[in-house]
Design an enzyme around this catalytic site. Structure first.
Site, PDB file in Angstrom:
ATOM      1  N   CYS A   1       4.092 -10.630   2.133  1.00 36.58           N
ATOM      2  CA  CYS A   1       3.497  -9.943   3.281  1.00 36.58           C
ATOM      3  C   CYS A   1       2.078 -10.397   3.595  1.00 36.58           C
ATOM      4  CB  CYS A   1       3.536  -8.440   3.038  1.00 36.58           C
ATOM      5  SG  CYS A   1       5.185  -7.852   2.604  1.00 36.58           S
TER       6      CYS A   1
ATOM      7  N   HIS B   1      -4.116  -3.277   5.718  1.00 41.71           N
ATOM      8  CA  HIS B   1      -2.722  -3.593   5.386  1.00 41.71           C
ATOM      9  C   HIS B   1      -1.859  -2.358   5.637  1.00 41.71           C
ATOM     10  CE1 HIS B   1       0.604  -5.661   3.591  1.00 41.71           C
ATOM     11  NE2 HIS B   1       0.641  -4.901   2.503  1.00 41.71           N
TER      12      HIS B   1
ATOM     13  N   GLU C   1      -5.643   0.712  -1.296  1.00 43.17           N
ATOM     14  CA  GLU C   1      -6.476   0.054  -0.294  1.00 43.17           C
ATOM     15  C   GLU C   1      -7.695   0.903   0.042  1.00 43.17           C
ATOM     16  OE1 GLU C   1      -6.051  -2.613   3.772  1.00 43.17           O
ATOM     17  OE2 GLU C   1      -4.434  -1.223   3.263  1.00 43.17           O
TER      18      GLU C   1
ATOM     19  N   LYS D   1       0.570  -1.237  11.685  1.00 45.24           N
ATOM     20  CA  LYS D   1       1.951  -1.101  11.206  1.00 45.24           C
ATOM     21  C   LYS D   1       2.547   0.240  11.629  1.00 45.24           C
ATOM     22  CE  LYS D   1       1.769  -4.213   7.185  1.00 45.24           C
ATOM     23  NZ  LYS D   1       0.369  -4.700   7.290  1.00 45.24           N
TER      24      LYS D   1
ATOM     25  N   HIS E   1       6.350  -2.918   9.505  1.00 43.11           N
ATOM     26  CA  HIS E   1       5.871  -3.971   8.604  1.00 43.11           C
ATOM     27  C   HIS E   1       6.636  -5.247   8.909  1.00 43.11           C
ATOM     28  CE1 HIS E   1       4.245  -6.175   5.433  1.00 43.11           C
ATOM     29  NE2 HIS E   1       4.266  -5.282   4.457  1.00 43.11           N
TER      30      HIS E   1
ATOM     31  N   PHE F   1       3.746  -8.774  -2.257  1.00 49.38           N
ATOM     32  CA  PHE F   1       4.368  -8.720  -3.576  1.00 49.38           C
ATOM     33  C   PHE F   1       3.956  -9.956  -4.370  1.00 49.38           C
ATOM     34  CE2 PHE F   1       8.385  -6.044  -2.366  1.00 49.38           C
ATOM     35  CZ  PHE F   1       7.576  -4.929  -2.207  1.00 49.38           C
TER      36      PHE F   1
END
Length: 412
Positions: free
Chosen positions: A163, A302, A313, A334, A339, A398
């Site tokens: 991502c 994010h 975050e 998002k 996403h 990830f």
């Protein structure tokens, strides 16, 4: 060192397939999330997706060529075509040996992979598969297709960092131009992973929202957040050295002044809870920009709407910005586009630049319930008018991959 600027943008997204409609949707807080249609979900706890709507590849790609591409490559080529047009580049006047493509995907040709493997295994002992299975599937092919289309003979690569891939692509393009290796790079990301296996896989990780309400599916920083909503699409930026852009009389939309990239080295899928890796990543981008943390006005976070990410975050922002963290405008787009995985960073960079140039911070749509673990100044209940001189755009993937971009509002 060269100064690096953005001179064109193109987008294919759940809230608009051109810059005008995309900006309008951002201003209105339009949510592109709806009941999933691309996957049969009977018996599944997953109900929502952020699907691209009204997309016709033949607007940008000849029908015969489109059939030879996975959907993620189609999204990439369409976004690139719109970005090139927006940039006003005369391709006949560009030195193609110094024109590159860095265009990423987190997953690649998932639709091709899934369709062809299912067909092959449906027949016992079959080894028959589509002749273009491999070139349609591999994740670097979007970059290759764009380079073929525009004759770009400089660097051509694809950063595969889940991502964070789209953000890394833009950052690596920035560095290539800053250090004099390239004049122009077509950079961004594309993804088309709303497939049965992909949805099932993310669901098996308990990463996806199980909400049935589109307005409360992707709700970053909200106390009731319970997972992300999978999205799709593509975003592409035309990135040039300032010298090159000015020589051709280009319109400049923003300057890229900093890039951070590092790794949590903590867990396969979970961020470091204290946000230390993400904090260090933002600090790297700010340091390269040569500014103080207090100069940053807005962060496009994010903000995945997962319990672990949004809390981590928030901790990262507090660590990187200290007392100034409370003054920052923070939002996650998002909440509107879902996403978009490997495309997320590019589309969110475009949202950030539009906000900078038009004087607003996008909203975090659907936010209602405050969470004590997420206690910063999130933009909710509509956009926030703001003069944004410096902004960050963050994405994490990830594997612990972190990426942050620092943009500066363009001024001669």
């Amino acid at each position: 060192m060269k100064r690096v600027v953005v001179t064109g943008m193109g987008v294919i997204s759940p809230i608009g397939n051109d810059l005008e409609s995309f900006e309008k949707s951002l201003r209105e807080g339009k949510v592109g999330i709806a009941p999933i249609t691309k996957v049969q979900v009977e018996g599944s706890p997953i109900h929502l997706a952020a699907e691209v709507k009204g997309y016709d590849p033949e607007e940008d790609i000849p029908k015969k060529e489109a059939k030879r591409m996975d959907l993620f490559s189609q999204y990439a080529l369409s976004a690139a075509a719109r970005a090139v047009k927006h940039s006003g580049m005369d391709l006949e006047q560009i030195d193609k040996s110094r024109m590159g493509v860095i265009l990423s995907s987190g997953i690649g040709g998932m639709q091709t992979f899934e369709t062809e493997v299912v067909k092959m295994y449906a027949k016992e002992d079959s080894m028959k598969i589509a002749p273009l299975f491999i070139p349609m599937m591999i994740s670097n092919m979007a970059a290759g297709q764009v380079a073929l289309e525009y004759g770009a003979k400089g660097i051509c690569t694809s950063v595969t960092t889940a991502c964070a891939a789209g953000t890394h692509a833009i950052g690596e393009a920035f560095r290539s131009i800053k250090h004099g290796y390239s004049d122009v790079i077509i950079a961004g990301g594309a993804e088309a992973a709303i497939t049965r296996a992909s949805v099932a896989g993310f669901n098996a990780l308990t990463a996806l929202s199980r909400s049935e309400d589109p307005a409360r599916g992707s709700i970053p920083f909200d106390k009731e957040r319970n997972g992300f909503v999978i999205g799709e699409g593509g975003g592409v930026l035309i990135i040039e050295s300032l010298e090159h852009a000015q020589a051709r009389g280009a319109t400049i939309y923003a300057e890229i002044v900093g890039y951070g990239a590092n790794c949590d080295a903590h867990h396969m899928t979970a961020p470091s809870p204290d946000g230390s890796g993400a904090s260090a990543c933002m600090t790297l981008a700010i340091q390269e920009a040569g500014i103080a943390p207090s100069d940053v006005v807005y962060i496009n976070a994010h903000g995945t709407s997962t319990p672990l990410n949004d809390a981590a975050e928030t901790n990262a922002i507090k660590s990187a910005f200290g007392d100034h963290a409370k003054e920052l405008l923070i939002s996650s787009t998002k909440s509107q586009v879902g996403h978009m995985l490997g495309a997320a960073g590019a589309v969110e960079a475009i949202a950030t630049i539009i906000g900078m140039t038009k004087g607003f911070a996008p909203s975090t749509a659907g936010y209602k319930e405050a969470d004590p673990e997420c206690d910063l100044n999130y933009v909710t209940n509509g956009i926030a008018d703001a003069d944004i001189k410096y902004a960050l755009s963050n994405n994490y993937g990830f594997g612990g991959h972190n990426a942050s971009l620092c943009f500066k509002k363009w001024a001669d």
